[in-house]
Motif scaffolding. Structure first.
Motif, PDB file in Angstrom:
ATOM      1  N   ASP A 164       0.085  15.291  -2.528  1.00 26.80           N
ATOM      2  CA  ASP A 164      -1.265  15.180  -1.976  1.00 26.80           C
ATOM      3  C   ASP A 164      -1.808  13.757  -2.053  1.00 26.80           C
ATOM      4  OD1 ASP A 164      -1.642  15.014  -4.683  1.00 26.80           O
ATOM      5  OD2 ASP A 164      -3.199  16.542  -4.789  1.00 26.80           O
ATOM      6  N   TYR A 165      -0.902  12.794  -2.113  1.00 27.30           N
ATOM      7  CA  TYR A 165      -1.304  11.386  -2.096  1.00 27.30           C
ATOM      8  C   TYR A 165      -0.499  10.666  -1.014  1.00 27.30           C
ATOM      9  CZ  TYR A 165       2.789  11.238  -5.171  1.00 27.30           C
ATOM     10  OH  TYR A 165       4.038  11.413  -5.710  1.00 27.30           O
ATOM     11  N   PRO A 166      -1.021   9.533  -0.542  1.00 24.89           N
ATOM     12  CA  PRO A 166      -0.347   8.825   0.558  1.00 24.89           C
ATOM     13  C   PRO A 166       1.013   8.250   0.154  1.00 24.89           C
ATOM     14  CG  PRO A 166      -2.626   8.109   0.347  1.00 24.89           C
ATOM     15  CD  PRO A 166      -2.317   8.940  -0.858  1.00 24.89           C
ATOM     16  N   LEU A 167       1.971   8.397   1.045  1.00 23.33           N
ATOM     17  CA  LEU A 167       3.288   7.780   0.905  1.00 23.33           C
ATOM     18  C   LEU A 167       3.366   6.675   1.954  1.00 23.33           C
ATOM     19  CD1 LEU A 167       5.514  10.977   0.621  1.00 23.33           C
ATOM     20  CD2 LEU A 167       4.575   9.596  -1.234  1.00 23.33           C
ATOM     21  N   LEU A 168       3.479   5.448   1.509  1.00 20.15           N
ATOM     22  CA  LEU A 168       3.491   4.292   2.402  1.00 20.15           C
ATOM     23  C   LEU A 168       4.913   3.782   2.580  1.00 20.15           C
ATOM     24  CD1 LEU A 168       0.424   2.463   0.831  1.00 20.15           C
ATOM     25  CD2 LEU A 168       0.452   4.165   2.663  1.00 20.15           C
ATOM     26  N   SER A 169       5.222   3.348   3.786  1.00 16.74           N
ATOM     27  CA  SER A 169       6.565   2.890   4.109  1.00 16.74           C
ATOM     28  C   SER A 169       6.657   1.366   4.085  1.00 16.74           C
ATOM     29  CB  SER A 169       6.974   3.401   5.493  1.00 16.74           C
ATOM     30  OG  SER A 169       8.245   2.897   5.827  1.00 16.74           O
ATOM     31  N   ASP A 170       7.639   0.870   3.345  1.00 20.70           N
ATOM     32  CA  ASP A 170       7.978  -0.554   3.304  1.00 20.70           C
ATOM     33  C   ASP A 170       9.302  -0.752   4.053  1.00 20.70           C
ATOM     34  OD1 ASP A 170       7.919  -3.252   2.575  1.00 20.70           O
ATOM     35  OD2 ASP A 170       8.800  -2.890   0.609  1.00 20.70           O
ATOM     36  N   PHE A 171       9.428  -0.002   5.153  1.00 18.67           N
ATOM     37  CA  PHE A 171      10.686   0.026   5.908  1.00 18.67           C
ATOM     38  C   PHE A 171      10.860  -1.199   6.802  1.00 18.67           C
ATOM     39  CE2 PHE A 171      13.336   1.518   9.499  1.00 18.67           C
ATOM     40  CZ  PHE A 171      14.461   1.881   8.781  1.00 18.67           C
ATOM     41  N   TRP A 172       9.772  -1.636   7.453  1.00 16.22           N
ATOM     42  CA  TRP A 172       9.899  -2.772   8.355  1.00 16.22           C
ATOM     43  C   TRP A 172       8.692  -3.664   8.274  1.00 16.22           C
ATOM     44  CZ3 TRP A 172      14.094  -4.573  10.333  1.00 16.22           C
ATOM     45  CH2 TRP A 172      14.003  -5.615  11.250  1.00 16.22           C
ATOM     46  N   PRO A 173       8.840  -4.946   8.082  1.00 21.57           N
ATOM     47  CA  PRO A 173      10.119  -5.588   7.769  1.00 21.57           C
ATOM     48  C   PRO A 173      10.645  -5.068   6.431  1.00 21.57           C
ATOM     49  CG  PRO A 173       8.364  -7.245   7.954  1.00 21.57           C
ATOM     50  CD  PRO A 173       7.746  -5.907   8.149  1.00 21.57           C
ATOM     51  N   HIS A 174      11.894  -4.681   6.441  1.00 23.70           N
ATOM     52  CA  HIS A 174      12.491  -3.942   5.331  1.00 23.70           C
ATOM     53  C   HIS A 174      12.301  -4.634   3.984  1.00 23.70           C
ATOM     54  CE1 HIS A 174      14.980  -0.874   3.590  1.00 23.70           C
ATOM     55  NE2 HIS A 174      15.732  -1.793   3.027  1.00 23.70           N
ATOM     56  N   GLY A 175      11.555  -3.964   3.106  1.00 22.97           N
ATOM     57  CA  GLY A 175      11.398  -4.436   1.734  1.00 22.97           C
ATOM     58  C   GLY A 175      10.443  -5.591   1.526  1.00 22.97           C
ATOM     59  N   GLU A 176       9.646  -5.941   2.515  1.00 18.83           N
ATOM     60  CA  GLU A 176       8.752  -7.099   2.372  1.00 18.83           C
ATOM     61  C   GLU A 176       7.778  -6.924   1.199  1.00 18.83           C
ATOM     62  OE1 GLU A 176       5.397  -9.536   4.912  1.00 18.83           O
ATOM     63  OE2 GLU A 176       6.922  -8.418   5.984  1.00 18.83           O
ATOM     64  N   THR A 177       7.176  -5.757   1.080  1.00 16.95           N
ATOM     65  CA  THR A 177       6.233  -5.513  -0.020  1.00 16.95           C
ATOM     66  C   THR A 177       6.983  -5.450  -1.344  1.00 16.95           C
ATOM     67  OG1 THR A 177       4.745  -4.341   1.469  1.00 16.95           O
ATOM     68  CG2 THR A 177       4.472  -3.938  -0.892  1.00 16.95           C
ATOM     69  N   SER A 178       8.128  -4.788  -1.355  1.00 21.71           N
ATOM     70  CA  SER A 178       8.935  -4.709  -2.579  1.00 21.71           C
ATOM     71  C   SER A 178       9.329  -6.101  -3.069  1.00 21.71           C
ATOM     72  CB  SER A 178      10.204  -3.887  -2.331  1.00 21.71           C
ATOM     73  OG  SER A 178       9.889  -2.610  -1.856  1.00 21.71           O
ATOM     74  N   ARG A 179       9.692  -6.955  -2.149  1.00 20.10           N
ATOM     75  CA  ARG A 179      10.037  -8.332  -2.525  1.00 20.10           C
ATOM     76  C   ARG A 179       8.821  -9.057  -3.104  1.00 20.10           C
ATOM     77  NH1 ARG A 179      13.055  -7.651   2.144  1.00 20.10           N
ATOM     78  NH2 ARG A 179      15.287  -7.968   1.837  1.00 20.10           N
ATOM     79  N   ALA A 180       7.666  -8.853  -2.499  1.00 24.34           N
ATOM     80  CA  ALA A 180       6.445  -9.516  -2.980  1.00 24.34           C
ATOM     81  C   ALA A 180       6.121  -9.106  -4.411  1.00 24.34           C
ATOM     82  CB  ALA A 180       5.272  -9.188  -2.058  1.00 24.34           C
ATOM     83  N   TYR A 181       6.458  -7.885  -4.781  1.00 22.73           N
ATOM     84  CA  TYR A 181       6.211  -7.403  -6.145  1.00 22.73           C
ATOM     85  C   TYR A 181       7.419  -7.584  -7.064  1.00 22.73           C
ATOM     86  CZ  TYR A 181       1.628  -5.616  -5.067  1.00 22.73           C
ATOM     87  OH  TYR A 181       0.292  -5.520  -4.740  1.00 22.73           O
ATOM     88  N   GLY A 182       8.493  -8.189  -6.550  1.00 20.78           N
ATOM     89  CA  GLY A 182       9.653  -8.502  -7.379  1.00 20.78           C
ATOM     90  C   GLY A 182      10.520  -7.322  -7.752  1.00 20.78           C
ATOM     91  N   CYS A 214      17.479  -1.955  -1.441  1.00 18.38           N
ATOM     92  CA  CYS A 214      16.348  -1.051  -1.670  1.00 18.38           C
ATOM     93  C   CYS A 214      15.588  -1.504  -2.910  1.00 18.38           C
ATOM     94  CB  CYS A 214      16.822   0.388  -1.838  1.00 18.38           C
ATOM     95  SG  CYS A 214      17.875   0.636  -3.274  1.00 18.38           S
ATOM     96  N   ALA A 215      14.454  -0.893  -3.119  1.00 16.43           N
ATOM     97  CA  ALA A 215      13.638  -1.237  -4.283  1.00 16.43           C
ATOM     98  C   ALA A 215      14.065  -0.426  -5.500  1.00 16.43           C
ATOM     99  CB  ALA A 215      12.165  -0.973  -3.982  1.00 16.43           C
ATOM    100  N   VAL A 216      13.936  -1.038  -6.672  1.00 13.63           N
ATOM    101  CA  VAL A 216      14.064  -0.284  -7.914  1.00 13.63           C
ATOM    102  C   VAL A 216      12.721   0.408  -8.149  1.00 13.63           C
ATOM    103  CG1 VAL A 216      15.820  -1.802  -8.876  1.00 13.63           C
ATOM    104  CG2 VAL A 216      13.416  -2.288  -9.329  1.00 13.63           C
ATOM    105  N   ARG A 217      12.581   1.131  -9.237  1.00 16.51           N
ATOM    106  CA  ARG A 217      11.361   1.908  -9.485  1.00 16.51           C
ATOM    107  C   ARG A 217      10.309   1.059 -10.194  1.00 16.51           C
ATOM    108  NH1 ARG A 217      13.701   7.831 -11.122  1.00 16.51           N
ATOM    109  NH2 ARG A 217      14.617   8.215  -9.081  1.00 16.51           N
ATOM    110  N   GLY A 218       9.489   0.431  -9.409  1.00 16.95           N
ATOM    111  CA  GLY A 218       8.401  -0.368  -9.954  1.00 16.95           C
ATOM    112  C   GLY A 218       7.097   0.398  -9.859  1.00 16.95           C
ATOM    113  N   THR A 219       6.301   0.342 -10.908  1.00 19.38           N
ATOM    114  CA  THR A 219       4.992   0.985 -10.914  1.00 19.38           C
ATOM    115  C   THR A 219       3.961  -0.061 -11.296  1.00 19.38           C
ATOM    116  OG1 THR A 219       5.959   3.092 -11.556  1.00 19.38           O
ATOM    117  CG2 THR A 219       3.591   2.832 -11.909  1.00 19.38           C
TER     118      THR A 219
END
Length: 88
Positions: free
Chosen positions: A24-42, A50-55
């Protein structure tokens, strides 16, 4: 407080996952450009693509207040999250 989940999966994949798990919470996609947000958060693993499990707990001003990073096979410890939220 708002809970958001971000994944490198596509929007259609996340929609199916959210429905199957009754999330019941939003699931956001970091699919394209692939992993851009994941990279920004390291937390993007370039070798695996793919991203590891960062919280991250981020306040209303966009400041990261708490972080934990787990490897892909490692389970998250929900008690850590509760303690972190209680401490803020």
């Amino acid at each position: 407080m708002q809970l958001l989940a971000v994944s490198n999966d596509s929007v259609p994949t996340l929609r199916v996952f959210g429905e199957q798990e009754n999330l019941d919470y939003p699931l956001l996609s970091d699919f394209w450009p692939h992993g851009e947000t994941s990279r920004a958060y390291g937390v993007f693993d370039e070798d695996k693509g793919c991203a590891v499990r960062g919280t991250f707990i981020i306040d209303k001003d966009g400041v990261v207040r708490w972080t934990v990073v787990n490897g892909l096979p490692d389970a998250r410890d929900l008690n850590e999250y509760i303690e972190a939220l209680d401490s803020l």
